[in-house]
Design a protein around this motif. Structure first.
Motif, PDB file in Angstrom:
ATOM      1  N   TYR A   1     -14.250 -56.987   8.001  1.00  0.00           N
ATOM      2  CA  TYR A   1     -14.542 -55.755   8.736  1.00  0.00           C
ATOM      3  C   TYR A   1     -14.464 -55.991  10.240  1.00  0.00           C
ATOM      4  CZ  TYR A   1     -16.762 -51.249   9.536  1.00  0.00           C
ATOM      5  OH  TYR A   1     -17.016 -49.967   9.917  1.00  0.00           O
ATOM      6  N   SER A   2     -14.768 -57.219  10.654  1.00  0.00           N
ATOM      7  CA  SER A   2     -14.911 -57.491  12.082  1.00  0.00           C
ATOM      8  C   SER A   2     -13.596 -57.492  12.836  1.00  0.00           C
ATOM      9  CB  SER A   2     -15.623 -58.822  12.273  1.00  0.00           C
ATOM     10  OG  SER A   2     -15.181 -59.762  11.337  1.00  0.00           O
ATOM     11  N   VAL A   3     -12.460 -57.363  12.169  1.00  0.00           N
ATOM     12  CA  VAL A   3     -11.198 -57.381  12.923  1.00  0.00           C
ATOM     13  C   VAL A   3     -10.857 -56.008  13.478  1.00  0.00           C
ATOM     14  CG1 VAL A   3     -10.261 -59.256  11.559  1.00  0.00           C
ATOM     15  CG2 VAL A   3      -9.740 -56.923  10.911  1.00  0.00           C
ATOM     16  N   GLU A   4     -11.704 -55.002  13.229  1.00  0.00           N
ATOM     17  CA  GLU A   4     -11.307 -53.631  13.549  1.00  0.00           C
ATOM     18  C   GLU A   4     -10.875 -53.464  15.012  1.00  0.00           C
ATOM     19  OE1 GLU A   4     -14.100 -50.643  12.452  1.00  0.00           O
ATOM     20  OE2 GLU A   4     -13.107 -49.132  13.656  1.00  0.00           O
ATOM     21  N   PHE A   5     -11.761 -53.844  15.935  1.00  0.00           N
ATOM     22  CA  PHE A   5     -11.422 -53.639  17.345  1.00  0.00           C
ATOM     23  C   PHE A   5     -10.362 -54.623  17.812  1.00  0.00           C
ATOM     24  CE2 PHE A   5     -15.155 -51.113  19.258  1.00  0.00           C
ATOM     25  CZ  PHE A   5     -15.064 -50.222  18.211  1.00  0.00           C
ATOM     26  N   HIS A   6     -10.386 -55.828  17.233  1.00  0.00           N
ATOM     27  CA  HIS A   6      -9.370 -56.814  17.616  1.00  0.00           C
ATOM     28  C   HIS A   6      -7.977 -56.305  17.266  1.00  0.00           C
ATOM     29  CE1 HIS A   6     -12.286 -59.921  18.601  1.00  0.00           C
ATOM     30  NE2 HIS A   6     -12.935 -59.646  17.485  1.00  0.00           N
TER      31      HIS A   6
ATOM     32  N   ARG B   1     -21.196 -59.434   8.671  1.00  0.00           N
ATOM     33  CA  ARG B   1     -19.993 -58.708   8.298  1.00  0.00           C
ATOM     34  C   ARG B   1     -19.270 -58.178   9.535  1.00  0.00           C
ATOM     35  NH1 ARG B   1     -18.828 -53.267   6.282  1.00  0.00           N
ATOM     36  NH2 ARG B   1     -20.814 -52.665   7.165  1.00  0.00           N
ATOM     37  N   LEU B   2     -20.047 -57.696  10.502  1.00  0.00           N
ATOM     38  CA  LEU B   2     -19.428 -57.158  11.709  1.00  0.00           C
ATOM     39  C   LEU B   2     -18.982 -58.258  12.666  1.00  0.00           C
ATOM     40  CD1 LEU B   2     -21.893 -54.253  12.448  1.00  0.00           C
ATOM     41  CD2 LEU B   2     -19.622 -54.053  11.543  1.00  0.00           C
ATOM     42  N   GLY B   3     -19.292 -59.498  12.337  1.00  0.00           N
ATOM     43  CA  GLY B   3     -18.846 -60.591  13.195  1.00  0.00           C
ATOM     44  C   GLY B   3     -19.512 -60.618  14.543  1.00  0.00           C
TER      45      GLY B   3
ATOM     46  N   ILE C   1     -18.252 -53.862  18.375  1.00  0.00           N
ATOM     47  CA  ILE C   1     -18.010 -53.209  17.092  1.00  0.00           C
ATOM     48  C   ILE C   1     -19.316 -52.727  16.462  1.00  0.00           C
ATOM     49  CG2 ILE C   1     -18.114 -55.333  15.739  1.00  0.00           C
ATOM     50  CD1 ILE C   1     -15.860 -54.270  14.083  1.00  0.00           C
TER      51      ILE C   1
ATOM     52  N   LEU D   1      -7.279 -48.875  22.800  1.00  0.00           N
ATOM     53  CA  LEU D   1      -8.649 -49.286  23.065  1.00  0.00           C
ATOM     54  C   LEU D   1      -8.866 -49.533  24.559  1.00  0.00           C
ATOM     55  CD1 LEU D   1     -11.280 -49.947  21.640  1.00  0.00           C
ATOM     56  CD2 LEU D   1     -10.568 -52.295  21.516  1.00  0.00           C
TER      57      LEU D   1
ATOM     58  N   PHE E   1     -16.900 -58.351  23.525  1.00  0.00           N
ATOM     59  CA  PHE E   1     -15.933 -57.602  22.738  1.00  0.00           C
ATOM     60  C   PHE E   1     -16.271 -57.671  21.254  1.00  0.00           C
ATOM     61  CE2 PHE E   1     -11.805 -56.800  20.799  1.00  0.00           C
ATOM     62  CZ  PHE E   1     -11.407 -55.697  21.507  1.00  0.00           C
TER      63      PHE E   1
ATOM     64  N   VAL F   1      -8.822 -62.384  17.242  1.00  0.00           N
ATOM     65  CA  VAL F   1      -7.478 -62.103  16.745  1.00  0.00           C
ATOM     66  C   VAL F   1      -6.579 -62.106  17.958  1.00  0.00           C
ATOM     67  CG1 VAL F   1      -6.008 -60.520  15.506  1.00  0.00           C
ATOM     68  CG2 VAL F   1      -8.398 -60.672  14.908  1.00  0.00           C
TER      69      VAL F   1
ATOM     70  N   LYS G   1      -5.881 -66.552  25.259  1.00  0.00           N
ATOM     71  CA  LYS G   1      -6.665 -65.439  24.703  1.00  0.00           C
ATOM     72  C   LYS G   1      -8.133 -65.789  24.812  1.00  0.00           C
ATOM     73  CE  LYS G   1      -8.339 -62.449  21.607  1.00  0.00           C
ATOM     74  NZ  LYS G   1      -8.370 -61.017  21.684  1.00  0.00           N
TER      75      LYS G   1
ATOM     76  N   GLU H   1      -6.772 -53.785  19.609  1.00  0.00           N
ATOM     77  CA  GLU H   1      -6.300 -54.392  20.855  1.00  0.00           C
ATOM     78  C   GLU H   1      -4.899 -54.951  20.681  1.00  0.00           C
ATOM     79  OE1 GLU H   1      -8.597 -57.682  22.245  1.00  0.00           O
ATOM     80  OE2 GLU H   1      -7.256 -57.920  23.954  1.00  0.00           O
TER      81      GLU H   1
END
Lengths: 179, 445, 379
Positions: free
Chosen positions: A132-137, C225-227, C349, A158, C345, A73, C339, A140
């Motif tokens: 779900y995987s965008v959480e940390f992105h 799911r967690l990528g 997660i 973060l 990174f 992201v 980016k 940021e």
């Protein structure tokens, strides 16, 4: 139990067959959201810009098409347009004919010259419920661009220190010293 | 400009570069030191020794009591030297501080540290200590000790200071008490306790207390977790440790460590009780907190465990205690299972003609009374004892290069289920041998 | 109002539970790397874990907006100097597409060889730390020593031991030295013999298996799911490797397999990179044999090239998984935005997810099995 599995014969054949007939990944978005803009119609790297009202629906559509995770992201600051673009790069592990494809789903949030992250109008709906995987992105992006994601359960800093009290550093008006 | 300054001894600039070497300066500094040593020894050292000697009981030599005024005459008269040394060797102080006690243990511990570092290095395809002391880094340990002594001791602000200060000393003290129970050769033991094995258990029981006290008094999270882990580990492994030794006690029919060592003059108990020996060995590893049981000091989980807040020589003392403990446990294994000092006579007999004829140095014949200093059986016993102990220490060191650390739940289940079960099996074997009349008091062998 | 309301978000006071102990694992901790993991434990069990990266955040992406496409190269590799070829790879591929540069065939092979050598360097370093995290000091020393083989090779090839800055848009900086092929083959052959010994002391070690098997299990669905990416994903049974699925440069002409394990636990996650190293050796040997023996290795660049008005997203498979680079260009010599989407990174997660409910003793093994490089995640 710990045995290296070879490649699946059935999957191999299917992949070859499907790769010969690429799926137009950008078109369904235009059909469903007429105000979306197709930036690129490349088979491997389609890119769509969707207004922020439709971003959750667009992400849901992408998920239905087979994209199951967010690779990246990234935020892009456009001070001339007074907008901040957030680009979700979506990929697929499960759908065999989308493995080469990375869909860039972009949306734009209004930008304020005097940002107060979390309290101004620079807001977007979060995609965490869909991917779900965008959480940390997204965390940021929040600290680096000041884009507040509404509905994100954990809108904290973060990477930056807790007591960072300057502009969000990735914005264009945050200048590096000496440059 | 700078070159000129350097050439005149480097006194005028604060430079990190060594001043130019000159032999005259070097000799002058040595002579200075010699001068001051002579002055201090004659004015302070010799009077101080004389004063101290008035309070010490003097031995009888050649039928007359040695007086403090004559004490230093041995420097000029070799015939007095050996009797004085011999008299000193039979004092309690010598036993506690030097030979079967602390001095020997510390020497073996130092050797262990050096061997551990070099052996581990060879195992891991590297060199290990190399530069310190020219010969394969033999002085590395001394250097490390000096470094630790010179370091600042930092006490955590909210620590319980008296207990925190006492803990390392108490740890070394407990380890030294353990060492004092070990018989090294016939008659050579600091404390020949009638119930020696019981005394060993009592002393071992102090280690978890010291550990938990030091960990708790540091008032810090990681030492606390480490201390609790150490407590769990030591208590759960003390039970199989005690049980595994019971078989030996039954067969030997005595609890005195000297008696147990004497009971296996021909066949060591490991031949009959291999299960007990294995259980005891694993318990040693756990009690010593060595890999794979080094959970209380697991550095990737809890920094250094209960040692985290120790600094400077406090840490050095704990390390010294740990290695004393290692020697004591290895020696205990030797005494209980490997027959202690018993073994075929390897030491050559003392040449009789030196006692009868004296030593001939060209035209002069010197008769030296008091020889031999140590008898042949004792030297042979010490040799065998040390050989066996070193072998056990080697096996204690070896797992460090091979195994990763295990987890606390695996450790506890190992201690409580498997080892206790095995030590009961060991007791049954011992009982069977005893009641079948094969071994023990009045047995066939 | 209480004081906590006035404090910035990260500094607020927390309610303290009597049973729960909060441990700050890191940044000054032998088992954390350059990050902090805030772990809450109840007895020996972890009830919550909050990774707090950013201790070594250096703003590489911001710095990239001020330098042109060529001068960006030496500093963009800084996040992972042990894998510096691979972290530059997507940026260089993206810059080539933006600037419209063709790469000579030989350069592509040289790049693949350098990237695979570098992957081994990184993986050995990672494996060494995995060994010491489990208290296995021999497994710390062996890979650290064997890593020198590849570092020497890369020094021959690029002139630097770790920070190579070897890839440039249009090829590589310099050609191979004359005897490189022979030396490389010899070292790789020795290394393959050596790496097989790792299983004797480490991967077949009963204590290691009983410690790491069935801990931190990441199921296939959760991995997707967690990528997660890279070895974490492949250890959970998803056969996804960018080198296979979207071959860049000459990977489609090379002969190699991907390693997929199904159990998804720490053990499998630690084993996949080791198996990948064997495949890397295969790739290196194959590439050396198929490489054109002569030819140019770089296309001449215009001074201060400018990109178009587009953006690209390129990705490669690094030692830690898919590594994407999103470059936005606005007709300037400098990229408008760079980016780096790094594998570390993306795998981060999974850490709170996997550590919750684990024992404290499993924390180092689960954490490091995520193939996480704190410096890279911070960028």
């Amino acid at each position: 139990m710990y045995v290296t599995t070879g490649e699946d014969e059935a999957n191999e054949g299917e992949e070859v067959r499907l790769m010969s007939t690429p799926v137009p990944t950008a078109q369904p978005f235009l059909e469903k959201f007429p105000d979306a803009t197709i930036i690129s119609d490349d088979v491997d790297r389609p890119a769509i810009l969707v207004p922020k009202e439709h971003i959750i629906d667009a992400a849901t559509l992408a998920k239905e098409m087979g994209f199951d995770h967010a690779e990246s992201v990234s935020g892009v600051d456009f001070p001339n347009d007074n907008q901040i673009e957030v680009v979700y790069h979506l990929g697929s592990y499960t759908n065999e004919n989308l493995t080469k494809c990375v869909l860039a789903l972009a949306t734009r949030a209004p930008r304020e010259d005097d940002p107060r992250p979390g309290q101004d109008s620079t807001r977007l709906p979060t995609l965490r419920e869909v991917f779900y995987s965008v959480e940390f992105h997204e965390r940021e992006i929040f600290e680096m661009f000041g884009v507040y994601f509404e509905g994100h359960p954990d809108n904290r800093r973060l990477l930056l220190p807790e007591d960072w009290a300057d502009l969000p550093p990735m914005r264009k008006d945050f200048a590096i010293k000496g440059r | 400009m700078e070159f000129e300054l350097l050439a005149c001894g480097g006194r005028q600039i604060m430079s990190v570069i060594a001043p130019t070497f000159r032999l005259s300066y070097f000799l002058k500094s040595i002579l200075d030191n010699v001068f001051w040593i002579i002055v201090l020894v004659t004015l302070v050292g010799i009077p101080a020794i004389q004063i101290v000697l008035f309070y010490i009981e003097m031995p009888v030599i050649n039928g007359e009591l040695l007086t403090p005024f004559l004490a230093l005459t041995w420097l000029a008269d070799p015939s007095r030297a050996i009797p004085i040394v011999k008299a000193f060797m039979y004092t309690d102080f010598f036993r506690i501080a030097v030979f079967p006690g602390f001095g020997l243990a510390a020497l073996v511990a130092a050797g262990t540290i050096f061997v551990e570092r070099k052996m581990l290095a060879k195992l891991q395809l590297r060199v290990g200590p190399f530069y310190c002391g020219k010969v394969e880094g033999i002085l590395q340990l001394a250097g490390d000790g000096l470094k630790l002594i010179s370091k600042e001791i930092i006490i955590p602000a909210k620590a319980d200071k008296p207990i925190f200060w006492i803990a390392p000393v108490a740890f070394v003290g407990t380890a030294a008490a353990f060492v004092s129970l070990i018989p090294v050769a016939p008659g050579w033991v600091v404390a020949d306790v009638e119930l020696g094995v019981l005394a060993v258990f009592a002393v071992i029981g102090f280690f978890p207390i010291v550990t938990v006290l030091s960990a708790w008094s540091a008032n810090s999270k990681f030492p606390f977790i480490g201390g609790i882990r150490a407590l769990h580990q030591m208590i759960s492994f003390e039970i199989p440790l005690i049980l595994s030794l019971l078989g030996v006690v039954m067969l030997a029919g005595t609890m005195s460590l000297t008696g147990i060592a004497e009971s296996q003059e021909f066949i060591p108990w490991i031949v009959f009780l291999p299960v007990g020996a294995i259980v005891f060995f694993i318990c040693i590893l756990a009690e010593l907190e060595r890999i794979p049981f080094d959970l209380p000091e697991a550095e990737s989980e809890i920094v250094a465990g209960w040692l985290t807040e120790f600094s400077g020589m406090m840490y050095g003392l704990v390390q010294l205690g740990t290695y004393l403990k290692l020697y004591a446990f290895a020696a205990l294994f030797t005494v209980m299972f490997l027959g202690g000092w018993s073994g075929p006579m390897l030491w050559p007999p003392f040449p009789e003609e030196i006692i009868t004829d004296g030593i001939q140095l060209g035209p002069i014949t010197a008769t030296i009374p008091g020889l031999p200093l140590l008898d042949q059986a004792m030297l042979n016993g010490v040799l065998w004892f040390l050989l066996k102990t070193v072998a056990v220490i080697f096996f204690i060191l070896l797992p460090r290069g091979v195994f990763p650390r295990i987890r606390i739940d695996m450790l506890l289940s190992l201690g409580w289920y498997k080892l206790i079960g095995l030590s009961f099996i060991n007791i049954f074997i011992a009982l069977a041998l005893l009641y079948a009349g094969v071994l023990g008091p009045g047995g066939i062998i | 109002m209480t004081m906590s309301a006035q404090l910035p978000p990260g500094l607020q006071l927390e309610k303290v539970d009597e049973r729960i102990m909060t441990l700050n694992v890191g940044p000054q901790h032998p088992g954390s790397g350059h990050m902090r993991i805030i772990v809450q434990i109840d007895g020996d069990y972890i009830v919550a874990c909050d990774p707090d990266p950013g201790y070594v955040h250096r703003g590489e992406e911001k710095m990239a907006e001020y330098r042109n496409y060529i001068t960006n190269i030496p500093h963009l590799e800084r996040p992972v100097i042990h894998d510096s070829c691979n972290i530059l790879y997507p940026y260089v591929l993206g810059a080539e597409e933006l600037l419209g540069i063709e790469v000579p065939e030989r350069a592509k092979y040289v790049r693949v060889i350098a990237a695979e050598l570098n992957r081994c360097v990184y993986t050995l370093y990672w494996l060494a730390i995995y060994g010491i995290f489990l208290g296995h000091s021999t497994m710390f020393m062996w890979p650290s020593g064997d890593r020198e083989l590849f570092i020497d090779l890369l020094e021959k090839l690029t002139g630097a031991r770790v920070t190579h800055a070897y890839f440039i848009p249009g090829g590589v900086r310099n050609d191979m030295p004359a005897n490189f092929e022979d030396v490389c083959l010899r070292q790789v052959r020795y290394f393959e013999k050596r790496i097989a010994e790792y299983s004797d002391i480490f991967y077949d070690n009963p204590i290691l298996i009983s410690r790491t098997a069935n801990t931190g299990v990441l199921s296939r669905n959760d991995a997707i799911r967690l990528g997660t990416t890279g070895s974490v994903l492949r250890a959970s049974g998803v056969d996804y490797d960018v080198r296979k699925k979207e071959p860049y440069d000459v990977y489609d002409s090379l002969d190699f397999e991907t390693n997929v394990l199904k159990s998804g636990d720490s053990y499998a996650r630690s084993k996949v990179p080791w198996l990948d190293m064997m495949e890397s050796c295969r790739i290196i040997r194959d590439a050396l044999s198929k490489m054109p023996k002569s030819g140019s290795v770089r296309t001449k660049l215009k001074p201060n090239p400018k990109g178009g008005d587009t953006s690209v997203y390129k990705r490669v498979e690094s030692g830690r998984g898919a590594l994407g680079c999103h470059i936005v260009s606005r007709k300037k010599p400098e990229p408008y935005r760079v980016k780096l989407s790094v594998g570390s990174f993306r795998n981060l997660i999974a850490m709170p997810y996997l550590l919750k409910g684990e024992k404290l003793g499993n924390m180092p093994s689960v954490y490091w099995s995520l193939n996480y490089w704190p410096v890279e995640a911070d960028r």
